[in-house]
Design an enzyme around this catalytic site. Structure first.
Site, PDB file in Angstrom:
ATOM      1  N   ASP A  22     -17.500   7.125  -1.558  1.00 47.56           N
ATOM      2  CA  ASP A  22     -16.251   6.948  -0.805  1.00 47.56           C
ATOM      3  C   ASP A  22     -15.949   8.283  -0.139  1.00 47.56           C
ATOM      4  O   ASP A  22     -16.555   9.316  -0.473  1.00 47.56           O
ATOM      5  CB  ASP A  22     -15.135   6.510  -1.777  1.00 47.56           C
ATOM      6  CG  ASP A  22     -13.820   6.172  -1.064  1.00 47.56           C
ATOM      7  OD1 ASP A  22     -13.829   5.959   0.170  1.00 47.56           O
ATOM      8  OD2 ASP A  22     -12.775   6.129  -1.748  1.00 47.56           O
ATOM      9  N   CYS A  35     -16.454   1.440   0.437  1.00 44.58           N
ATOM     10  CA  CYS A  35     -15.292   0.602   0.777  1.00 44.58           C
ATOM     11  C   CYS A  35     -14.899   0.722   2.240  1.00 44.58           C
ATOM     12  O   CYS A  35     -14.235  -0.164   2.761  1.00 44.58           O
ATOM     13  CB  CYS A  35     -14.119   0.945  -0.135  1.00 44.58           C
ATOM     14  SG  CYS A  35     -13.502   2.637   0.073  1.00 44.58           S
ATOM     15  N   ARG A  47     -13.832  -8.755   1.881  1.00 50.17           N
ATOM     16  CA  ARG A  47     -12.401  -8.503   1.655  1.00 50.17           C
ATOM     17  C   ARG A  47     -11.594  -9.751   2.010  1.00 50.17           C
ATOM     18  O   ARG A  47     -10.667 -10.126   1.298  1.00 50.17           O
ATOM     19  CB  ARG A  47     -11.918  -7.313   2.511  1.00 50.17           C
ATOM     20  CG  ARG A  47     -12.462  -5.943   2.124  1.00 50.17           C
ATOM     21  CD  ARG A  47     -12.035  -5.486   0.742  1.00 50.17           C
ATOM     22  NE  ARG A  47     -10.609  -5.497   0.531  1.00 50.17           N
ATOM     23  CZ  ARG A  47      -9.762  -4.527   0.898  1.00 50.17           C
ATOM     24  NH1 ARG A  47     -10.225  -3.421   1.463  1.00 50.17           N
ATOM     25  NH2 ARG A  47      -8.457  -4.623   0.660  1.00 50.17           N
ATOM     26  N   HIS A  51      -7.457   0.702  -6.351  1.00 46.68           N
ATOM     27  CA  HIS A  51      -7.630  -0.199  -5.205  1.00 46.68           C
ATOM     28  C   HIS A  51      -8.334  -1.470  -5.699  1.00 46.68           C
ATOM     29  O   HIS A  51      -9.485  -1.742  -5.360  1.00 46.68           O
ATOM     30  CB  HIS A  51      -8.457   0.522  -4.140  1.00 46.68           C
ATOM     31  CG  HIS A  51      -8.406  -0.114  -2.788  1.00 46.68           C
ATOM     32  ND1 HIS A  51      -7.580  -1.175  -2.467  1.00 46.68           N
ATOM     33  CD2 HIS A  51      -9.090   0.181  -1.636  1.00 46.68           C
ATOM     34  CE1 HIS A  51      -7.758  -1.514  -1.204  1.00 46.68           C
ATOM     35  NE2 HIS A  51      -8.661  -0.713  -0.675  1.00 46.68           N
ATOM     36  N   ARG A  88       0.880  -1.181   0.000  1.00 40.87           N
ATOM     37  CA  ARG A  88       0.000   0.000   0.000  1.00 40.87           C
ATOM     38  C   ARG A  88       0.906   1.217   0.000  1.00 40.87           C
ATOM     39  O   ARG A  88       1.679   1.429   0.931  1.00 40.87           O
ATOM     40  CB  ARG A  88      -0.916   0.010   1.228  1.00 40.87           C
ATOM     41  CG  ARG A  88      -1.667   1.324   1.369  1.00 40.87           C
ATOM     42  CD  ARG A  88      -2.771   1.277   2.386  1.00 40.87           C
ATOM     43  NE  ARG A  88      -3.917   0.531   1.896  1.00 40.87           N
ATOM     44  CZ  ARG A  88      -5.144   0.604   2.426  1.00 40.87           C
ATOM     45  NH1 ARG A  88      -5.370   1.396   3.463  1.00 40.87           N
ATOM     46  NH2 ARG A  88      -6.128  -0.104   1.923  1.00 40.87           N
ATOM     47  N   GLN A 135     -10.140  -4.122  -3.354  1.00 40.14           N
ATOM     48  CA  GLN A 135     -11.448  -3.701  -2.854  1.00 40.14           C
ATOM     49  C   GLN A 135     -12.541  -4.002  -3.884  1.00 40.14           C
ATOM     50  O   GLN A 135     -13.631  -4.469  -3.532  1.00 40.14           O
ATOM     51  CB  GLN A 135     -11.417  -2.196  -2.556  1.00 40.14           C
ATOM     52  CG  GLN A 135     -12.743  -1.639  -2.079  1.00 40.14           C
ATOM     53  CD  GLN A 135     -13.131  -2.131  -0.700  1.00 40.14           C
ATOM     54  OE1 GLN A 135     -12.351  -2.048   0.229  1.00 40.14           O
ATOM     55  NE2 GLN A 135     -14.351  -2.641  -0.543  1.00 40.14           N
TER      56      GLN A 135
END
Ligand code: CP
Ligand code: NVA
Length: 299
Positions: A220, A258, A286, A129, A102, A132
């Site tokens: 988001d 998310c 996830r 991402h 990340r 996700q």
């Protein structure tokens, strides 16, 4: 030596492979699949930004698959003192079987993947991402059936998640309606790429128009990690808040986010905690999706 199987971005992965990862994820969720398929394998996880879901779900996933994780923050690595990404990749390739990273700059992730000899998984960059999105598609399909042909409405910032939804629209064949302030729209190049690859991407100024008849409404945070909060940003995004009045225009839609969410900013508490919200299933998935991704890359 054969090239490692990375998981860097949805746009570079074949749609059939993505579907196979989802099939694996669903099988793992049902409790099927081989016991300990990654026995003896080690995943290094490098975090240059905070994480709750990605960090914990990957660590639990690799443990449940029989392997184990080494979690590293930027400050613990010599990267923090100037060792290059390339040298770090070459060294870690001699110790571990895969890396989840990340980071801020997407180029760093690509540099790592190109320099090492092990699979690299994108655990979020400023650009995308993809892990996700796998959980998001899995969650959509659990609640609503095949996502192909569905209408998904994105309301808010044209950020890394929005770009990944754009890529997913190509790979999974759904219509994506983007309602973003023009100042914070996703990059034109990504929208053009998706359209050139056959995706139905509809750009709308009005979030009410975007969610009309939608099967799924997504938003988001207004301030992604690395972004600066500002009054002007809040002013631009406020009309795109997902509240119950907006969701009432999409009575058949599920709501996804998310997480982490900011109740009262991009989403109202009544929507996040309400009957259309599937965010806790999305968070759970996830874990299952990471297993599919780990097997894809390291199995
Ligand atoms: N959704 C997500 O990636 O959450 P974390 O930042 O907590 O990992
Ligand atoms: N867009 C958000 C996603 C967090 C999972 C961020 O980058 O901070």
């Amino acid at each position: 030596m054969s090239k490692p199987t990375h998981f860097l971005d949805l746009d570079t992965i074949d749609a059939k492979e993505l579907r196979r990862i989802l099939d694996l994820a669903q099988a793992f969720k049902r409790g099927e699949g081989a016991a300990a398929p990654l026995a003896g394998k080690t995943l290094a996880m490098i975090f240059e930004k905070p994480s709750t879901r990605t960090r914990v779900s990957f660590e639990v996933a690799i443990n449940q698959l029989g392997g184990h994780a080494v979690v590293l923050s930027q400050t613990e690595l010599q990267i923090g003192r100037g060792e290059t990404i390339g040298d770090t990749a070459r060294v870690l390739s001699r110790y571990v079987d895969g890396v989840m990273m990340r980071t801020n700059l997407h180029e760093k992730l690509v540099d790592f993947a190109n320099s090492g000899t092990i699979p690299v998984i994108n655990g979020l960059t400023d650009r995308s991402h993809p892990c996700q999105l796998m959980a998001d598609v899995m969650t959509y399909e659990e609640h609503r059936g095949p996502i192909k042909g569905a209408k998904v409405a994105w309301c808010g910032d044209g950020n890394n998640m929005a770009i990944t939804w754009i890529q997913a629209a190509v790979k999974f064949g759904f219509e994506l309606r983007l309602a973003c302030p023009k100042e914070l729209a996703p990059p034109r190049g990504d929208i053009d790429w998706a359209r050139n690859h056959g995706a139905a991407i509809v750009e709308l100024d009005d979030p009410y128009e975007a969610v009309r008849g939608a099967d799924c409404v997504v938003t988001d945070t207004w301030v992604s990690m690395g972004d600066q909060a500002s009054e002007s940003r809040t002013r631009l995004l406020t009309p795109y808040r997902v509240d119950q009045t907006l969701m009432d225009r999409a009575p058949d839609a599920i709501f996804m986010h998310c997480l982490p969410a900011h109740r009262g900013e991009e989403v109202s508490a009544d929507v996040l905690d309400g009957p259309q919200s599937v965010v806790w299933d999305e968070a759970e998935n996830r874990l299952h999706a990471q297993k599919g991704i780990l097997i894809h890359c390291m199995g």
